[in-house]
Structure formats: structure tokens, C-alpha cells
Design an enzyme around this catalytic site. Sequence first.
Site, mmCIF file in Angstrom:
data_model
loop_
_atom_site.group_PDB
_atom_site.id
_atom_site.type_symbol
_atom_site.label_atom_id
_atom_site.label_comp_id
_atom_site.label_asym_id
_atom_site.label_seq_id
_atom_site.Cartn_x
_atom_site.Cartn_y
_atom_site.Cartn_z
ATOM 1 C CG PHE A 117 0.849 -10.534 5.238
ATOM 2 C CD1 PHE A 117 -0.056 -9.508 5.030
ATOM 3 C CD2 PHE A 117 0.668 -11.357 6.347
ATOM 4 C CE1 PHE A 117 -1.131 -9.306 5.892
ATOM 5 C CE2 PHE A 117 -0.408 -11.177 7.210
ATOM 6 C CZ PHE A 117 -1.286 -10.164 6.993
ATOM 7 C CE1 TYR A 147 -3.568 0.879 5.500
ATOM 8 C CE2 TYR A 147 -1.681 1.037 6.977
ATOM 9 C CZ TYR A 147 -2.191 0.947 5.691
ATOM 10 O OH TYR A 147 -1.345 0.922 4.618
ATOM 11 C CG LEU A 193 -4.671 5.109 1.917
ATOM 12 C CD1 LEU A 193 -4.148 3.816 1.323
ATOM 13 C CD2 LEU A 193 -3.905 5.485 3.178
ATOM 14 N NE ARG A 227 -3.224 16.234 -5.314
ATOM 15 C CZ ARG A 227 -2.703 16.554 -6.502
ATOM 16 N NH1 ARG A 227 -1.450 16.214 -6.794
ATOM 17 N NH2 ARG A 227 -3.429 17.209 -7.386
ATOM 18 C CB VAL A 279 -0.928 0.007 1.227
ATOM 19 C CG1 VAL A 279 -1.845 1.231 1.193
ATOM 20 C CG2 VAL A 279 -1.739 -1.277 1.301
ATOM 21 C CB THR A 280 3.066 2.861 -1.900
ATOM 22 O OG1 THR A 280 2.826 2.634 -3.305
ATOM 23 C CG2 THR A 280 3.772 1.649 -1.308
ATOM 24 C CB VAL A 281 0.047 7.531 -1.839
ATOM 25 C CG1 VAL A 281 -0.217 8.798 -2.657
ATOM 26 C CG2 VAL A 281 -1.246 6.750 -1.630
#
Length: 419
Positions: A419, A133, A104, A101, A92-94
Site C-alpha cells: 500500500f 523513517y 516531512l 526544509r 508521502v512526498t515532498v
Amino acid sequence: MRTALCYRPPVTPEIRPVRQDEAVAYVEALSTAFLDRPDVERVAREIWPLWEGTRTWAAVVDGRICGTFRSWPSELTVPGGARLPAAGVSAVTVLPTHRRRGILRAMIATEHREIHEQGQVFGMLYAAEYPIYGRFGYGPSCREATWTLDTERTRFRASQTGTVELVTPGGDVRATLQAVFEAWRVRQAGEVRRREYSWDFELGLREEFWGPRWKGFVAIHRDEAGSVDGYARYHPEEKWEQRQPRNTLVVDELHALTDAANAALWRYLAEVDWISTVRASRRSPSDRLPWLLTNGRAAAVSDVGDGMWLRIFDVPRALEARRYERTGRIVLEVVDQELNAGRIRVELDAGPDGATCRPVDTSPDLTVHVAALGAAYLGGTRLRDAVLADGADEHRNRALLDAEALLRTPDEPWCSTFF
């Protein structure tokens, strides 16, 4: 004085499965956000066959991949031994140029819709940053820790039973270790089903994408009848002081099906020549290692913190599937903004012999956020602690403590699989 963040207007990204011809751009975006510089073309070429068929999402803005998100089908063992379908989430990346913005949130909304449609009960992940999260309904459900054993300050109490032998990683050994792990994970609350190909990386049978190939040793334990009931993977860190060996043995993994096998493997690792320290990370903080020793202080625990995070998507199914140490009945109202109504009410009637849980429209005893329920669901987190982030409403006296008493388990949940 802190500098104010520059205003970045929201964008509406296209969230879609990544195509094979975009694999290089996808890995480039992923590695950039993780501050890594691998050979992206090699990684993309080798990783695509493993990722194909999983939910590998790209967030595209103005024709460029600026966000990544992927998941795959797995399974989670819950208290009592039931195993429920779950989605393992990672990558999970931006990109740093596109943060804050709404990208996500858009990726997570797309993935969560898929989880609902596929009938998966949970979403599971490891959080690189703690604050991210919770607002999406995930709660820290398992802890992990590092154990460090000073081998020169203690002995083991019990004599060894069975035998320990070194084996060379290969196809047969791979199958043997998998069999032990499968037998172990189906009775360990918090553990997950591993991806088949991950064993090749764990045993150094294929080159790693993000780092060097694993190079270490594998020891297995056989019981008195000759059956394999435990294993350990480890590698050394060399250190010499005043011409004397002070090496550290790093335990990459240790699983055993019996107390005897567990003690024998720890004893073996501690008695390897030239080793003065044994260090094992991603272990349970509740590991019973100190109780195996004549000097329990020789085993020190550190780096205790959150491990796997959990989000519940099907509250009735999740609560009904697990087992409970106590008997009780409670009506829970779970706040979840992803539901059409923003909340669900369920009646849980639970006990050691089983449980029923069904949606109801009666008045609740307790209202909690879905993230708090996720944190407490496996039994290792006190519900009274989990609700501090978003609050809870008690509609009858002691409802919070009653719910907590139902959810708690005598053994702490643990996920050994990163993971």
C-alpha cells in the site's frame, strides 16, 4: 568530489486536509515527487471519491501544495491472532524544490497526533527509501522476497488433492477471494485488512490510476467437500527462444488456508503449458515452496529485503495483545520523543496463555528505542539487531536477550498487501 548541498532555510508549512477543489494540484505534487506523469485531471477526478474521508494531508507553502501525506484506518494481525487498529500510511512526498526544509517532519507530526487521538495502536508503511523513517519511530518489521521456480528442473512430491479451476473475475469471484483472504489474514501475523475498493483494481474490474489495468487469470482451489480454500492470481510474460516457448508465469498473489491447497495451487501454476519459469514477488522469504519439490534447488529466493515498517503508538496495548511462546517478565523503558516525557516504562508479564502490560515507575531492566521495538514486535526481527541503529541500555544482565526471546516467534511475520 561531491558537491555540497545548497542551503535551504526551514519553512513553516500549513498542514491541513486537502480540499476537493485542490485534488488536481495534490495529484500533480504527488506524481511529480514520484517522477510520474499521469493524466492528473483524470486521476484526481476518479481518485477523490475513494480518498474522501481518509486523512489526506497537504503541506502548503506560499499557496502551493508542496507535500503530500495520507493514511486510512486498517487493522494488523499480531502474533496469536489478535487484530489491533492501525493506520496505513502512503503517498508521502515532498517536492524536490522543498526538500530538507522540515516539511516531512511537520506532516508526520500532524498525522501522528491524529493516530494518538483516534486510538490506533500502530502506524504502518512501505518505505521507498530506507533511511527516512527510523527517526520517526518506524522499524522494518516484515521481510519480503521474490521466488523463482524453474519448472523444467523439478516435480512436486505429493499427489494433488481437491480440484483447481479457472474462474472469470467478477462480483461473485471477488467475494470468494475476499472470503479466503479474510480467513487467511486473521491468522497470519503481519497481515493487514485491505481497503474494500482495492479488490476491484486487483481483479482488473476498474481502470488503474497509475498504470495499466490488470489483465490476468484467477485459479481457485476446492477441497474434497467442494469448499474454496485457496486462490492464485497470475499473468504471463511471453518469451520464445529457438521457436520454443519459454514463457514466465508471474504470480500476483497466492493464498491458501491449508497445506494441501497451497501445494495444489503451486503445482497448477508450474504445470501450465508453455511455462518454463514461475516468478512470485512480495512473498515471505520463509515460503516452504522448496520443500514441496523433488529438487528444492529449482526454487530460488532473491531480492530479500524489508517489507512493511511498523511504529507502535500504544506500547502497553500492543504488548499485552499478542501471544508469547515463552514465559517471562521484564520492565521495558521505551524511548519515544513524541511522548511528553520522551519515554515510557512498562512491565510485561507474558506467557503462552496471555500477557499483561502496564505502565510502571520502577527501574527498567532494558531501555530501547520505539523504532527497535517496532521492528522486533511481530517476532521476525532479532531485537539485538534492531537496537544497533539507536543503541540499548541493559540495566540487568541478559535483559536484551531475555526481551528478544520473549518477542521471537516460530513463524516469520509476513504482509502480502502493498500500500
